[in-house]
Design an enzyme around this catalytic site. Structure first.
Site, PDB file in Angstrom:
ATOM      1  N   SER A 144     -29.529 -82.351   2.440  1.00 37.74           N
ATOM      2  CA  SER A 144     -28.763 -82.204   1.188  1.00 37.74           C
ATOM      3  C   SER A 144     -29.003 -83.422   0.308  1.00 37.74           C
ATOM      4  O   SER A 144     -29.281 -84.521   0.809  1.00 37.74           O
ATOM      5  CB  SER A 144     -27.267 -82.115   1.507  1.00 37.74           C
ATOM      6  OG  SER A 144     -26.505 -82.365   0.350  1.00 37.74           O
ATOM      7  N   TYR A 156     -20.505 -85.945   5.942  1.00 34.43           N
ATOM      8  CA  TYR A 156     -21.619 -85.058   5.551  1.00 34.43           C
ATOM      9  C   TYR A 156     -22.888 -85.872   5.268  1.00 34.43           C
ATOM     10  O   TYR A 156     -23.984 -85.498   5.700  1.00 34.43           O
ATOM     11  CB  TYR A 156     -21.179 -84.272   4.321  1.00 34.43           C
ATOM     12  CG  TYR A 156     -22.083 -83.154   3.860  1.00 34.43           C
ATOM     13  CD1 TYR A 156     -22.270 -82.004   4.618  1.00 34.43           C
ATOM     14  CD2 TYR A 156     -22.722 -83.228   2.620  1.00 34.43           C
ATOM     15  CE1 TYR A 156     -23.070 -80.961   4.167  1.00 34.43           C
ATOM     16  CE2 TYR A 156     -23.515 -82.193   2.152  1.00 34.43           C
ATOM     17  CZ  TYR A 156     -23.686 -81.055   2.931  1.00 34.43           C
ATOM     18  OH  TYR A 156     -24.484 -80.030   2.461  1.00 34.43           O
TER      19      TYR A 156
HETATM   20  N1  NAD Z   1     -24.678 -74.929  -1.519  1.00 30.86           N
HETATM   21  C1  NAD Z   1     -25.038 -76.162  -1.782  1.00 30.86           C
HETATM   22  O1  NAD Z   1     -24.764 -76.699  -2.877  1.00 30.86           O
HETATM   23  C2  NAD Z   1     -25.815 -76.971  -0.773  1.00 30.86           C
HETATM   24  C3  NAD Z   1     -26.419 -78.155  -1.201  1.00 30.86           C
HETATM   25  C4  NAD Z   1     -27.148 -78.906  -0.292  1.00 30.86           C
HETATM   26  C5  NAD Z   1     -27.266 -78.490   1.013  1.00 30.86           C
HETATM   27  N2  NAD Z   1     -26.664 -77.332   1.407  1.00 30.86           N
HETATM   28  C6  NAD Z   1     -26.823 -76.950   2.812  1.00 30.86           C
HETATM   29  O2  NAD Z   1     -27.361 -75.650   2.876  1.00 30.86           O
HETATM   30  C7  NAD Z   1     -26.963 -75.047   4.102  1.00 30.86           C
HETATM   31  C8  NAD Z   1     -26.438 -73.651   3.824  1.00 30.86           C
HETATM   32  O3  NAD Z   1     -25.264 -73.767   3.054  1.00 30.86           O
HETATM   33  P1  NAD Z   1     -24.732 -72.628   2.063  1.00 30.86           P
HETATM   34  O4  NAD Z   1     -24.634 -73.250   0.737  1.00 30.86           O
HETATM   35  O5  NAD Z   1     -25.489 -71.383   2.229  1.00 30.86           O
HETATM   36  O6  NAD Z   1     -23.231 -72.484   2.628  1.00 30.86           O
HETATM   37  P2  NAD Z   1     -22.466 -71.219   3.204  1.00 30.86           P
HETATM   38  O7  NAD Z   1     -21.106 -71.707   3.545  1.00 30.86           O
HETATM   39  O8  NAD Z   1     -22.594 -70.070   2.292  1.00 30.86           O
HETATM   40  O9  NAD Z   1     -23.278 -70.889   4.541  1.00 30.86           O
HETATM   41  C9  NAD Z   1     -23.212 -71.651   5.709  1.00 30.86           C
HETATM   42  C10 NAD Z   1     -23.269 -70.697   6.892  1.00 30.86           C
HETATM   43  O10 NAD Z   1     -23.267 -71.485   8.104  1.00 30.86           O
HETATM   44  C11 NAD Z   1     -22.436 -70.815   9.024  1.00 30.86           C
HETATM   45  N3  NAD Z   1     -21.922 -71.740  10.021  1.00 30.86           N
HETATM   46  C12 NAD Z   1     -20.974 -72.693   9.840  1.00 30.86           C
HETATM   47  N4  NAD Z   1     -20.709 -73.309  10.996  1.00 30.86           N
HETATM   48  C13 NAD Z   1     -21.499 -72.732  11.931  1.00 30.86           C
HETATM   49  C14 NAD Z   1     -21.641 -72.918  13.331  1.00 30.86           C
HETATM   50  N5  NAD Z   1     -20.933 -73.829  14.001  1.00 30.86           N
HETATM   51  N6  NAD Z   1     -22.553 -72.149  13.989  1.00 30.86           N
HETATM   52  C15 NAD Z   1     -23.256 -71.201  13.325  1.00 30.86           C
HETATM   53  N7  NAD Z   1     -23.131 -70.968  12.008  1.00 30.86           N
HETATM   54  C16 NAD Z   1     -22.264 -71.717  11.322  1.00 30.86           C
HETATM   55  C17 NAD Z   1     -21.310 -70.242   8.174  1.00 30.86           C
HETATM   56  O11 NAD Z   1     -20.604 -69.215   8.857  1.00 30.86           O
HETATM   57  C18 NAD Z   1     -22.062 -69.763   6.954  1.00 30.86           C
HETATM   58  O12 NAD Z   1     -22.481 -68.422   7.096  1.00 30.86           O
HETATM   59  C19 NAD Z   1     -25.951 -75.998   4.738  1.00 30.86           C
HETATM   60  O13 NAD Z   1     -26.587 -76.777   5.728  1.00 30.86           O
HETATM   61  C20 NAD Z   1     -25.525 -76.873   3.582  1.00 30.86           C
HETATM   62  O14 NAD Z   1     -25.080 -78.126   4.003  1.00 30.86           O
HETATM   63  C21 NAD Z   1     -25.947 -76.564   0.543  1.00 30.86           C
END
Ligand code: NAD
Length: 248
Positions: A144, A156
């Site tokens: 991230s 985080y």
């Molecule tokens: N959305 C953003 O702005 C952003 C920015 C930078 C990085 N990210 C990273 O991208 C990745 C995906 O995030 P997203 O935005 O799609 O969020 P999201 O919340 O839509 O999806 C995350 C998914 O991970 C699953 N999850 C959570 N804990 C878990 C566990 N213990 N075991 C298995 N699955 C689990 C959740 O159920 C969910 O479906 C993450 O690693 C997040 O940190 C997101």
């Protein structure tokens, strides 16, 4: 070597905003996409993806923060793929539990480190040796923009910085086996994970992004799909920013 015959990809957090788009995109090139999530309805989610795209998806429920759960995941995948294993792994599952450090209790620290960092070991360890044996593999770890440090995100940022270090270390170890290990470092992507940010703060953040908008999950999926493809054969140990020009 041609890897087109039995290509299997696995995406953790596969029912989330980014994970769903990554899975959908990977299904264009892989004959089976396994979506893994802690949510109970992950099998239904995979079924819905299969129906929508007319391609093969399988859902497996697992908790990436638990080594035991991931060991079972490894066994399930081995059975489903009849011993083939996977060709591409996207370590995407993640959570945020933001809090100023003075108010951050142990649970907030522990849960984020376990889901966002321990998962890297727990999941990758199940699949990396078979990739090395076969002499082919693609591993993509989702970090991230916050990895460099952000207010209210000591947990985080620590985990996501760990993801960058993990990516670099593994890339050096696995390069000789033709297994590439890369990361992506998204800025703000329009998914559920951002819903906990108050509207006013969100507005200010978007104003600071040179492109003046959030990323669409599909844009992130395109980058992951490239890194997961045979075309990215000489890229390893990189964590690529995808942030509309935005840096904290
Ligand atoms: N959305 C953003 O702005 C952003 C920015 C930078 C990085 N990210 C990273 O991208 C990745 C995906 O995030 P997203 O935005 O799609 O969020 P999201 O919340 O839509 O999806 C995350 C998914 O991970 C699953 N999850 C959570 N804990 C878990 C566990 N213990 N075991 C298995 N699955 C689990 C959740 O159920 C969910 O479906 C993450 O690693 C997040 O940190 C997101």
């Amino acid at each position: 070597m041609d890897h087109s015959s039995a290509k299997v990809a696995l995406v953790t957090g596969g029912s989330g905003g980014i994970g769903t788009e990554v899975a959908a995109k990977l299904s264009e090139a892989f004959s089976l996409v396994i979506v893994v999530d802690i949510k109970d309805d992950i099998s239904d989610h995979a079924k819905a993806l299969s129906e929508k795209f007319g391609r093969k998806f399988t859902g497996i429920k697992a908790d990436v923060s638990s080594f035991e759960s991931c060991t079972q995941l490894g066994k399930d995948v081995n059975r489903i793929t009849e011993g083939h294993g996977i060709d591409a792994l996207v370590n995407n599952a993640g959570i945020t539990r933001d809090s100023m450090f003075g108010r951050m209790d142990y649970q907030l620290w522990d849960s984020v480190i376990k889901v966002d960092l321990y998962s890297m070991f727990n999941v990758t360890r199940q699949f990396s040796e078979k990739m090395k044996e076969r002499g082919y593999g693609r591993i993509i770890n989702v970090s991230s923009i916050s990895w460099r440090g952000n207010v209210g995100q000591a947990n985080y940022a620590s985990a996501k910085a760990g993801v960058v270090g993990f990516t670099n270390a593994l890339s050096r170890e696995f390069a000789r086996y033709n297994v590439t290990v890369n990361g992506i470092s998204p800025g703000l992507v329009d998914t559920e994970i951002l819903k906990s940010i108050p509207e006013k703060i969100m507005k200010d953040l978007i104003e600071k992004i040179p492109m003046k908008r959030l990323a669409k999950p599909e844009e992130v999926a395109d980058l992951v799909a490239f890194l997961a493809s045979e075309k990215a054969s000489y890229i390893t140990g990189e964590t690529i920013n995808i942030n509309g020009g935005f840096f904290f």
